[in-house]
Design a protein around this motif. Structure first.
Motif, mmCIF file in Angstrom:
data_model
loop_
_atom_site.group_PDB
_atom_site.id
_atom_site.type_symbol
_atom_site.label_atom_id
_atom_site.label_comp_id
_atom_site.label_asym_id
_atom_site.label_seq_id
_atom_site.Cartn_x
_atom_site.Cartn_y
_atom_site.Cartn_z
ATOM 1 N N ALA A 208 0.693 -1.098 0.049
ATOM 2 C CA ALA A 208 -0.064 -0.320 -0.050
ATOM 3 C C ALA A 208 0.925 1.284 0.012
ATOM 4 O O ALA A 208 1.853 1.368 0.432
ATOM 5 C CB ALA A 208 -0.864 -0.194 1.190
ATOM 6 N N HIS A 221 -5.022 6.858 0.720
ATOM 7 C CA HIS A 221 -4.349 5.911 1.780
ATOM 8 C C HIS A 221 -4.598 4.764 1.935
ATOM 9 O O HIS A 221 -3.979 3.954 2.344
ATOM 10 C CB HIS A 221 -4.594 6.672 3.052
ATOM 11 C CG HIS A 221 -6.074 6.537 3.340
ATOM 12 N ND1 HIS A 221 -7.033 7.424 2.864
ATOM 13 C CD2 HIS A 221 -6.891 5.654 4.282
ATOM 14 C CE1 HIS A 221 -8.447 7.231 3.484
ATOM 15 N NE2 HIS A 221 -8.112 6.090 4.159
ATOM 16 N N SER A 222 -5.555 4.186 1.090
ATOM 17 C CA SER A 222 -6.091 2.730 1.092
ATOM 18 C C SER A 222 -5.881 2.007 -0.457
ATOM 19 O O SER A 222 -6.608 2.128 -1.161
ATOM 20 C CB SER A 222 -7.241 2.553 1.490
ATOM 21 O OG SER A 222 -7.760 1.230 1.652
ATOM 22 N N ARG A 256 -1.684 -5.211 5.744
ATOM 23 C CA ARG A 256 -1.815 -3.584 5.716
ATOM 24 C C ARG A 256 -1.030 -2.884 4.644
ATOM 25 O O ARG A 256 -1.353 -1.906 4.266
ATOM 26 C CB ARG A 256 -1.510 -2.921 7.100
ATOM 27 C CG ARG A 256 -2.559 -3.122 8.218
ATOM 28 C CD ARG A 256 -2.553 -1.949 9.324
ATOM 29 N NE ARG A 256 -3.534 -2.267 10.224
ATOM 30 C CZ ARG A 256 -4.963 -1.862 10.011
ATOM 31 N NH1 ARG A 256 -5.129 -1.119 9.085
ATOM 32 N NH2 ARG A 256 -5.770 -2.048 11.059
ATOM 33 N N GLY A 260 -4.080 -1.314 2.769
ATOM 34 C CA GLY A 260 -4.128 0.030 3.673
ATOM 35 C C GLY A 260 -5.154 0.018 4.636
ATOM 36 O O GLY A 260 -5.370 -1.079 5.253
#
Length: 301
Positions: A208, A221-222, A256, A260
């Motif tokens: 990410a 951000h994702s 993650r 993200g």
């Protein structure tokens, strides 16, 4: 919350209650031999039902891979029916990994097979291929909505052959994968706690980041970074099935990086990494518990 609740709501409850783990049941030749079983439908039954009996009361999701049952013909399909029924009876949500997809009446027939509760092959959700166009899956989406089931649509797979199709760019600058993610996100819009349509993103596809990719396509951000291309999952509002965990290379700490903030919707799926601890039921439960704890820790659940 029973079957009258939409799949997205039931999945969210299962994630909160039992954690994010999905365990795949893949009775292929190598695993059967590792368990000391014959590569026959009898061996597959011993393998699959041991997995179900050990784990259905523990893990949130169980994912039988249809191909490994189909290879035994009608007896294998009958076994798949029993596995689905036993896993659901044990308390797990069942994702039938069939990767079906077609058009018109054929798509509707697949929907009847895997999503209509009158069918013995119906689980709580099914995986589907969108590469005849996401719109071709409408019969499956409609059947899922009518019966509170779910559909996981292939978006970003880890196999190298997928790159030329999934990451090809459309005229609007988006990749094919991003357009699939966006269409599923549109269908899930304004659904609480999340929609019943999900996507499949392989655990090893990338990392990410929250910036523009090398061609200037803005992401948030994702996002999934796959080579020079970032894919945005922030507006999906649905579950994300993440196969390829464990033996295939995916690690809990990758979740993650790959997803993200959308990692809160992740359903990481392990198959061989859990099954190799059989045929001991305590060994299977311990392996699943350890994998689940590691994923929960990384996801902050």
């Amino acid at each position: 919350m029973g079957i009258d609740a939409p799949f997205g709501a039931r999945a969210a409850k299962a994630l909160a209650k039992r954690g994010p783990l999905c365990v795949g049941i893949d009775p292929h030749s190598q695993l059967l031999r590792a368990w000391g079983l014959d590569d026959t439908v009898a061996g597959a039954e011993r393998f699959a039902m041991t997995m179900v009996e050990a784990l259905a009361g523990q893990v949130a999701f169980i994912k039988p891979q249809s191909a490994f049952f189909e290879r035994f013909g009608s007896a294998g399909i009958a076994l798949l029916e029993r596995v689905i029924a036993a896993a659901r009876h044990g308390g797990s949500l069942v994702i039938v990994d069939a990767k079906r997809g077609d058009i018109g009446s054929t798509a509707y027939a697949y929907a009847q097979a895997y999503l209509d509760p009158s069918s013995p092959l119906a689980g709580d959700a099914v995986t589907a291929s969108p590469f005849l166009g996401v719109g071709s899956l409408r019969p499956m989406f409609d059947m899922a909505a009518a019966h509170h089931r779910g559909v996981f649509v292939l978006a970003l797979t880890s196999n190298p052959e997928g790159v030329q199709v999934q990451r090809a760019r459309r005229k609007d600058g988006r990749t094919v994968a991003q357009s699939i993610i966006d269409e599923i996100g549109d269908a899930n819009a304004d659904t609480e706690p999340m929609g019943s349509l999900g996507v499949v993103v392989g655990a090893t596809v990338g990392a990410a980041r929250g910036e523009q990719d090398s061609r200037g396509y803005g992401v948030t951000h994702s996002a999934v970074q796959t080579g020079e291309t970032a894919h945005d999952l922030s507006a999906l509002n649905g579950p994300i099935l993440v196969p390829g965990m464990g033996t295939q290379g995916g690690k809990p700490e990758d979740l993650r990086r790959v997803l993200g903030t959308a990692a809160s919707q992740a359903i990481p799926s392990y198959s061989r990494e859990i099954a190799r601890h059989g045929p001991s039921a305590p060994g299977l439960r311990q392996a699943a518990s350890q994998a689940g704890d590691q994923c929960r820790q990384q996801l902050g659940r």
